[in-house]
Design a protein around this motif. Sequence first.
Motif, mmCIF file in Angstrom:
data_model
loop_
_atom_site.group_PDB
_atom_site.id
_atom_site.type_symbol
_atom_site.label_atom_id
_atom_site.label_comp_id
_atom_site.label_asym_id
_atom_site.label_seq_id
_atom_site.Cartn_x
_atom_site.Cartn_y
_atom_site.Cartn_z
ATOM 1 N N LEU A 5 37.073 54.531 48.880
ATOM 2 C CA LEU A 5 35.883 55.283 49.233
ATOM 3 C C LEU A 5 34.658 54.560 48.698
ATOM 4 C CD1 LEU A 5 36.951 58.951 48.444
ATOM 5 C CD2 LEU A 5 36.740 57.875 50.669
ATOM 6 N N LEU A 6 33.565 54.689 49.398
ATOM 7 C CA LEU A 6 32.320 54.099 48.926
ATOM 8 C C LEU A 6 31.813 54.897 47.728
ATOM 9 C CD1 LEU A 6 30.608 53.541 52.374
ATOM 10 C CD2 LEU A 6 31.604 51.791 50.893
ATOM 11 N N PRO A 7 31.254 54.226 46.730
ATOM 12 C CA PRO A 7 30.768 54.940 45.553
ATOM 13 C C PRO A 7 29.415 55.611 45.802
ATOM 14 C CG PRO A 7 30.465 52.585 45.262
ATOM 15 C CD PRO A 7 31.189 52.772 46.565
ATOM 16 N N ILE A 8 29.143 56.651 45.024
ATOM 17 C CA ILE A 8 27.850 57.333 45.057
ATOM 18 C C ILE A 8 26.748 56.302 44.824
ATOM 19 C CG2 ILE A 8 26.394 59.063 43.915
ATOM 20 C CD1 ILE A 8 28.805 60.317 45.305
ATOM 21 N N GLY A 9 25.667 56.425 45.579
ATOM 22 C CA GLY A 9 24.549 55.490 45.454
ATOM 23 C C GLY A 9 24.581 54.370 46.474
ATOM 24 N N THR A 10 25.671 54.261 47.236
ATOM 25 C CA THR A 10 25.771 53.235 48.271
ATOM 26 C C THR A 10 24.740 53.523 49.357
ATOM 27 O OG1 THR A 10 28.104 52.851 47.832
ATOM 28 C CG2 THR A 10 27.310 52.231 50.013
ATOM 29 N N VAL A 11 24.096 52.485 49.858
ATOM 30 C CA VAL A 11 23.095 52.619 50.919
ATOM 31 C C VAL A 11 23.652 51.992 52.189
ATOM 32 C CG1 VAL A 11 20.748 52.025 51.654
ATOM 33 C CG2 VAL A 11 21.203 52.607 49.259
ATOM 34 N N VAL A 12 23.626 52.777 53.275
ATOM 35 C CA VAL A 12 24.193 52.344 54.555
ATOM 36 C C VAL A 12 23.235 52.677 55.693
ATOM 37 C CG1 VAL A 12 26.557 52.784 53.746
ATOM 38 C CG2 VAL A 12 25.373 54.545 55.048
ATOM 39 N N GLN A 70 29.549 51.829 40.183
ATOM 40 C CA GLN A 70 30.958 51.470 40.090
ATOM 41 C C GLN A 70 31.351 51.219 38.635
ATOM 42 O OE1 GLN A 70 32.348 48.668 43.226
ATOM 43 N NE2 GLN A 70 30.168 48.501 43.671
ATOM 44 N N THR A 71 32.250 52.061 38.144
ATOM 45 C CA THR A 71 32.843 51.878 36.823
ATOM 46 C C THR A 71 34.337 52.119 36.982
ATOM 47 O OG1 THR A 71 32.641 54.211 36.216
ATOM 48 C CG2 THR A 71 30.776 52.778 35.652
ATOM 49 N N GLU A 72 35.104 51.863 35.951
ATOM 50 C CA GLU A 72 36.542 52.142 36.020
ATOM 51 C C GLU A 72 36.786 53.624 36.281
ATOM 52 O OE1 GLU A 72 39.101 50.544 32.992
ATOM 53 O OE2 GLU A 72 37.860 48.758 32.803
ATOM 54 N N GLU A 73 35.991 54.473 35.657
ATOM 55 C CA GLU A 73 36.130 55.920 35.839
ATOM 56 C C GLU A 73 35.840 56.322 37.294
ATOM 57 O OE1 GLU A 73 34.730 59.803 33.382
ATOM 58 O OE2 GLU A 73 33.161 58.337 33.844
ATOM 59 N N VAL A 74 34.794 55.756 37.871
ATOM 60 C CA VAL A 74 34.447 56.046 39.261
ATOM 61 C C VAL A 74 35.547 55.543 40.193
ATOM 62 C CG1 VAL A 74 32.833 55.477 41.130
ATOM 63 C CG2 VAL A 74 31.959 56.105 38.876
ATOM 64 N N LEU A 75 36.061 54.353 39.943
ATOM 65 C CA LEU A 75 37.122 53.800 40.787
ATOM 66 C C LEU A 75 38.377 54.672 40.739
ATOM 67 C CD1 LEU A 75 36.755 49.977 40.096
ATOM 68 C CD2 LEU A 75 36.077 51.228 42.147
ATOM 69 N N LEU A 76 38.736 55.161 39.563
ATOM 70 C CA LEU A 76 39.896 56.043 39.432
ATOM 71 C C LEU A 76 39.661 57.344 40.210
ATOM 72 C CD1 LEU A 76 42.663 56.690 38.231
ATOM 73 C CD2 LEU A 76 41.472 57.547 36.205
ATOM 74 N N PHE A 77 38.475 57.916 40.059
ATOM 75 C CA PHE A 77 38.141 59.152 40.766
ATOM 76 C C PHE A 77 38.199 58.964 42.282
ATOM 77 C CE2 PHE A 77 34.852 61.638 42.950
ATOM 78 C CZ PHE A 77 35.368 62.912 42.764
ATOM 79 N N THR A 78 37.576 57.889 42.786
ATOM 80 C CA THR A 78 37.541 57.685 44.242
ATOM 81 C C THR A 78 38.912 57.327 44.797
ATOM 82 O OG1 THR A 78 36.740 55.403 43.960
ATOM 83 C CG2 THR A 78 35.080 57.114 44.357
ATOM 84 N N GLU A 79 39.755 56.642 44.015
ATOM 85 C CA GLU A 79 41.123 56.359 44.472
ATOM 86 C C GLU A 79 41.909 57.655 44.620
ATOM 87 O OE1 GLU A 79 42.891 53.546 41.782
ATOM 88 O OE2 GLU A 79 41.507 51.961 42.372
#
Length: 90
Positions: A5-12, A70-79
């Motif tokens: 998943l794209l992380p919060i704050g991504t601009v598209v 993007q942090t390890e915590e964010v990556l774990l949450f989005t996975e």
Amino acid sequence: MNKRLLPIGTVVTLKKNQFQKICLIGYVDPKQSETYKKYIGCPAMQGLKNDNYISFQENDIDNIYFMGYQTEEVLLFTETLKIAFDKLDN
């Protein structure tokens, strides 16, 4: 599009409006949504005003301009969240 998943704050930009940059501000709770979309965003230059949020899917995205927080915590949450979304998609 993405394996994660794209992380919060991504601009598209989205295919339906390639001139409006959208900042990803959250994920939709599929249990509380009648029309299931994964992402919630708002206009990048305006921010969230009233109810001007946009919900969209990965296949609605035209271009990614900036990857968000993007942090390890964010990556774990989005996975973990992606696993739940994948079950709904199938």
